[in-house]
Design a protein around this motif. Structure first.
Motif, mmCIF file in Angstrom:
data_model
loop_
_atom_site.group_PDB
_atom_site.id
_atom_site.type_symbol
_atom_site.label_atom_id
_atom_site.label_comp_id
_atom_site.label_asym_id
_atom_site.label_seq_id
_atom_site.Cartn_x
_atom_site.Cartn_y
_atom_site.Cartn_z
ATOM 1 N N ASP A 39 -7.539 69.988 14.788
ATOM 2 C CA ASP A 39 -6.177 70.310 15.209
ATOM 3 C C ASP A 39 -5.663 69.107 16.000
ATOM 4 N N PHE A 40 -4.615 69.283 16.796
ATOM 5 C CA PHE A 40 -4.046 68.163 17.539
ATOM 6 C C PHE A 40 -4.664 67.997 18.918
ATOM 7 N N TRP A 95 -7.742 71.368 8.189
ATOM 8 C CA TRP A 95 -6.994 71.618 9.417
ATOM 9 C C TRP A 95 -7.334 73.007 9.940
ATOM 10 N N ARG A 106 2.979 72.274 18.491
ATOM 11 C CA ARG A 106 3.014 71.065 19.326
ATOM 12 C C ARG A 106 4.429 70.775 19.827
ATOM 13 N N SER A 186 -6.465 62.291 14.619
ATOM 14 C CA SER A 186 -6.110 61.693 15.913
ATOM 15 C C SER A 186 -4.761 60.982 15.836
ATOM 16 N N ALA A 189 -1.854 63.451 15.506
ATOM 17 C CA ALA A 189 -1.559 64.092 16.787
ATOM 18 C C ALA A 189 -0.717 63.171 17.664
ATOM 19 N N SER A 192 2.803 63.021 16.324
ATOM 20 C CA SER A 192 3.585 64.231 16.622
ATOM 21 C C SER A 192 4.105 64.197 18.056
ATOM 22 N N ASP A 193 3.315 63.669 18.989
ATOM 23 C CA ASP A 193 3.770 63.558 20.375
ATOM 24 C C ASP A 193 4.916 62.550 20.499
#
Length: 209
Positions: A39-40, A95, A106, A186, A189, A192-193
């Motif tokens: 996951d993230f 995932w 997220r 990684s 994630a 996405s941030d």
């Protein structure tokens, strides 16, 4: 009968591509023979409220939508140097949820960290602004057998009532720290941030009610 002769150069190139695909598909079995899911990771601690919170103290955030290929827990990658049109699955990695679900969780968490009260479409919303999110791309693309990047493209649309206030497409990429599923997870994630930060900055530029 006409005889066909193989072209050494073509055969050599084909062998290289096949070998690279076998290497990537086997990454999971080489480094983690037991099936694993990603996951993230945990969301970092609360951030300082952003300027977006002043314009939008509360809003409805719909779940991220997207193509059917992103509504599965299978992890895919592309060998852009061989065939960019083909998405290939990792053999032993998945995932923990679908990419659409992971992005929904997220982005909502990051928007809430920015000081905006996040409500769902099932809540009583009485005239609150609505943020719709559509993901066009969510991929790990290999430029070579040892280098890949995560790429996300997201279209955000803000509505008040039934009127479109503004729409913006956000595109981000990040280098994967390793040429495997773990590296892809990684990098996605982190991407996405970065998209979430761009989204909050955009909201801060929009006029209040």
């Amino acid at each position: 009968m006409k005889q066909f002769r193989f072209r050494p150069k073509l055969c050599k190139n084909a062998a290289i591509v096949v070998a690279a695909m076998a290497l990537l598909a086997g990454c999971a079995s080489t480094k983690s023979p037991v099936p694993s899911s990603y996951d993230f990771g945990p969301v970092a601690g609360p951030a300082t409220p952003t300027p977006a919170a002043a314009s939008f103290p509360a809003m409805v955030v719909a779940d991220v939508s997207g193509p059917a290929t992103l509504d599965t827990d299978r992890m895919f990658y592309r060998l852009t140097y061989a065939n960019a049109q083909q998405a290939l699955p990792y053999a032993y990695n998945r995932w923990a949820a679908t990419p659409l679900q992971l992005m929904s969780q997220r982005l909502k968490a990051r928007i809430a960290q920015g000081g905006v009260k996040v409500l769902s479409t099932t809540d009583a919303t009485g005239g609150l602004p609505l943020l719709r999110l559509e993901m066009d791309e969510f991929s790990q693309n290999f430029a070579s057998a040892t280098q890949s990047t995560a790429n996300i493209s997201l279209r955000a649309s803000l509505f008040r009532g039934h009127q479109l206030v503004d729409q913006r497409t956000f595109t981000r990429s990040a280098a994967a720290p390793s040429a495997d599923a773990a590296g892809g997870a990684s990098a996605l994630a982190a991407t996405s941030d970065a998209i979430a930060a761009d989204l909050l900055a955009w909201l801060a530029t929009l006029p209040p009610r």
